[in-house]
Motif scaffolding. Structure first.
Motif, mmCIF file in Angstrom:
data_model
loop_
_atom_site.group_PDB
_atom_site.id
_atom_site.type_symbol
_atom_site.label_atom_id
_atom_site.label_comp_id
_atom_site.label_asym_id
_atom_site.label_seq_id
_atom_site.Cartn_x
_atom_site.Cartn_y
_atom_site.Cartn_z
ATOM 1 N N ARG A 4 8.695 14.055 -4.970
ATOM 2 C CA ARG A 4 9.376 14.115 -3.670
ATOM 3 C C ARG A 4 10.357 12.955 -3.519
ATOM 4 N N ALA A 5 9.947 11.755 -3.931
ATOM 5 C CA ALA A 5 10.812 10.576 -3.795
ATOM 6 C C ALA A 5 12.076 10.702 -4.627
ATOM 7 N N LEU A 6 11.966 11.352 -5.769
ATOM 8 C CA LEU A 6 13.110 11.459 -6.682
ATOM 9 C C LEU A 6 13.851 12.788 -6.557
ATOM 10 N N SER A 7 13.503 13.574 -5.540
ATOM 11 C CA SER A 7 14.196 14.849 -5.342
ATOM 12 C C SER A 7 15.646 14.589 -4.920
ATOM 13 N N PRO A 8 16.520 15.556 -5.165
ATOM 14 C CA PRO A 8 17.936 15.371 -4.822
ATOM 15 C C PRO A 8 18.128 15.058 -3.332
ATOM 16 N N ILE A 9 19.132 14.257 -3.055
ATOM 17 C CA ILE A 9 19.473 13.884 -1.681
ATOM 18 C C ILE A 9 20.844 14.483 -1.390
ATOM 19 N N SER A 10 20.862 15.573 -0.637
ATOM 20 C CA SER A 10 22.149 16.214 -0.354
ATOM 21 C C SER A 10 22.736 15.764 0.978
ATOM 22 N N SER A 11 21.908 15.194 1.847
ATOM 23 C CA SER A 11 22.398 14.714 3.139
ATOM 24 C C SER A 11 21.363 13.790 3.760
ATOM 25 N N LEU A 12 21.761 13.130 4.819
ATOM 26 C CA LEU A 12 20.843 12.254 5.527
ATOM 27 C C LEU A 12 19.682 13.049 6.118
ATOM 28 N N GLU A 13 19.938 14.293 6.494
ATOM 29 C CA GLU A 13 18.908 15.122 7.093
ATOM 30 C C GLU A 13 17.743 15.388 6.150
ATOM 31 N N ASP A 14 17.995 15.479 4.853
ATOM 32 C CA ASP A 14 16.891 15.752 3.911
ATOM 33 C C ASP A 14 16.464 14.506 3.141
ATOM 34 N N ALA A 15 16.916 13.343 3.585
ATOM 35 C CA ALA A 15 16.565 12.101 2.882
ATOM 36 C C ALA A 15 15.105 11.708 3.127
ATOM 37 N N LEU A 16 14.588 12.004 4.296
ATOM 38 C CA LEU A 16 13.199 11.642 4.601
ATOM 39 C C LEU A 16 12.267 12.663 3.985
ATOM 40 N N VAL A 17 11.455 12.227 3.047
ATOM 41 C CA VAL A 17 10.523 13.135 2.378
ATOM 42 C C VAL A 17 9.071 12.812 2.705
ATOM 43 N N PHE A 18 8.821 11.627 3.254
ATOM 44 C CA PHE A 18 7.466 11.245 3.643
ATOM 45 C C PHE A 18 7.438 11.154 5.163
ATOM 46 N N THR A 19 6.904 12.158 5.798
ATOM 47 C CA THR A 19 6.906 12.199 7.249
ATOM 48 C C THR A 19 5.510 12.135 7.854
ATOM 49 N N ASP A 20 4.507 11.978 7.011
ATOM 50 C CA ASP A 20 3.138 11.929 7.526
ATOM 51 C C ASP A 20 2.776 10.570 8.055
ATOM 52 N N THR A 71 9.603 3.950 -7.529
ATOM 53 C CA THR A 71 8.814 5.181 -7.624
ATOM 54 C C THR A 71 7.949 5.160 -8.877
ATOM 55 N N ILE A 72 8.548 4.822 -9.998
ATOM 56 C CA ILE A 72 7.800 4.754 -11.251
ATOM 57 C C ILE A 72 6.698 3.697 -11.159
ATOM 58 N N GLY A 73 7.025 2.538 -10.591
ATOM 59 C CA GLY A 73 6.033 1.477 -10.431
ATOM 60 C C GLY A 73 4.884 1.900 -9.529
ATOM 61 N N GLY A 74 5.212 2.576 -8.433
ATOM 62 C CA GLY A 74 4.172 3.045 -7.526
ATOM 63 C C GLY A 74 3.261 4.071 -8.169
ATOM 64 N N ASP A 101 0.837 -1.187 0.000
ATOM 65 C CA ASP A 101 0.000 0.000 0.000
ATOM 66 C C ASP A 101 0.882 1.251 0.000
ATOM 67 N N ALA A 102 0.262 2.398 -0.081
ATOM 68 C CA ALA A 102 1.000 3.655 -0.202
ATOM 69 C C ALA A 102 1.935 3.873 0.983
ATOM 70 N N ARG A 103 1.490 3.561 2.186
ATOM 71 C CA ARG A 103 2.316 3.760 3.382
ATOM 72 C C ARG A 103 3.574 2.904 3.329
ATOM 73 N N GLU A 104 3.414 1.647 2.958
ATOM 74 C CA GLU A 104 4.568 0.750 2.866
ATOM 75 C C GLU A 104 5.551 1.220 1.798
ATOM 76 N N ILE A 105 5.037 1.661 0.670
ATOM 77 C CA ILE A 105 5.917 2.144 -0.395
ATOM 78 C C ILE A 105 6.645 3.407 0.053
ATOM 79 N N ARG A 106 5.926 4.335 0.684
ATOM 80 C CA ARG A 106 6.575 5.567 1.169
ATOM 81 C C ARG A 106 7.656 5.247 2.194
ATOM 82 N N ASP A 107 7.368 4.316 3.106
ATOM 83 C CA ASP A 107 8.375 3.913 4.096
ATOM 84 C C ASP A 107 9.605 3.325 3.411
#
Length: 86
Positions: free
Chosen positions: A70-86, A54-57, A2-8
């Protein structure tokens, strides 16, 4: 999945990519080309997996276009790696 599992999973993949990037840079700083290449290859495979999931989802209607962006946005550090926080 489901969407939650994919986002995680996408969040974990992004954190893994960020950690691998740190390892690539650390190896570069000590001029260890073998280690640098090893982690760069792992990072490339992880990025390809992130892209495919991401494409499959999105194709399967589980992720929105905004989620995919959001999933494919640049990753500049571990701090900005999490994009799904809901």
């Amino acid at each position: 999945m489901d969407a939650r599992e994919i986002r995680d999973h996408l969040n974990l993949s992004r954190c893994y990519i960020a950690a691998l990037s740190d390892l690539v840079w650390s190896a570069a700083e000590i001029r260890d080309a073998t280690t640098q290449r090893y982690y760069a290859d792992k990072r490339q495979l992880a990025a390809q997996d992130l892209n495919a999931r991401t494409i499959g989802g999105q194709r399967d209607g589980v992720l929105t276009a905004e989620d995919a962006e959001r999933a494919l946005s640049p990753i500049s550090s571990l701090e900005d790696a999490l994009v799904f926080t809901d």
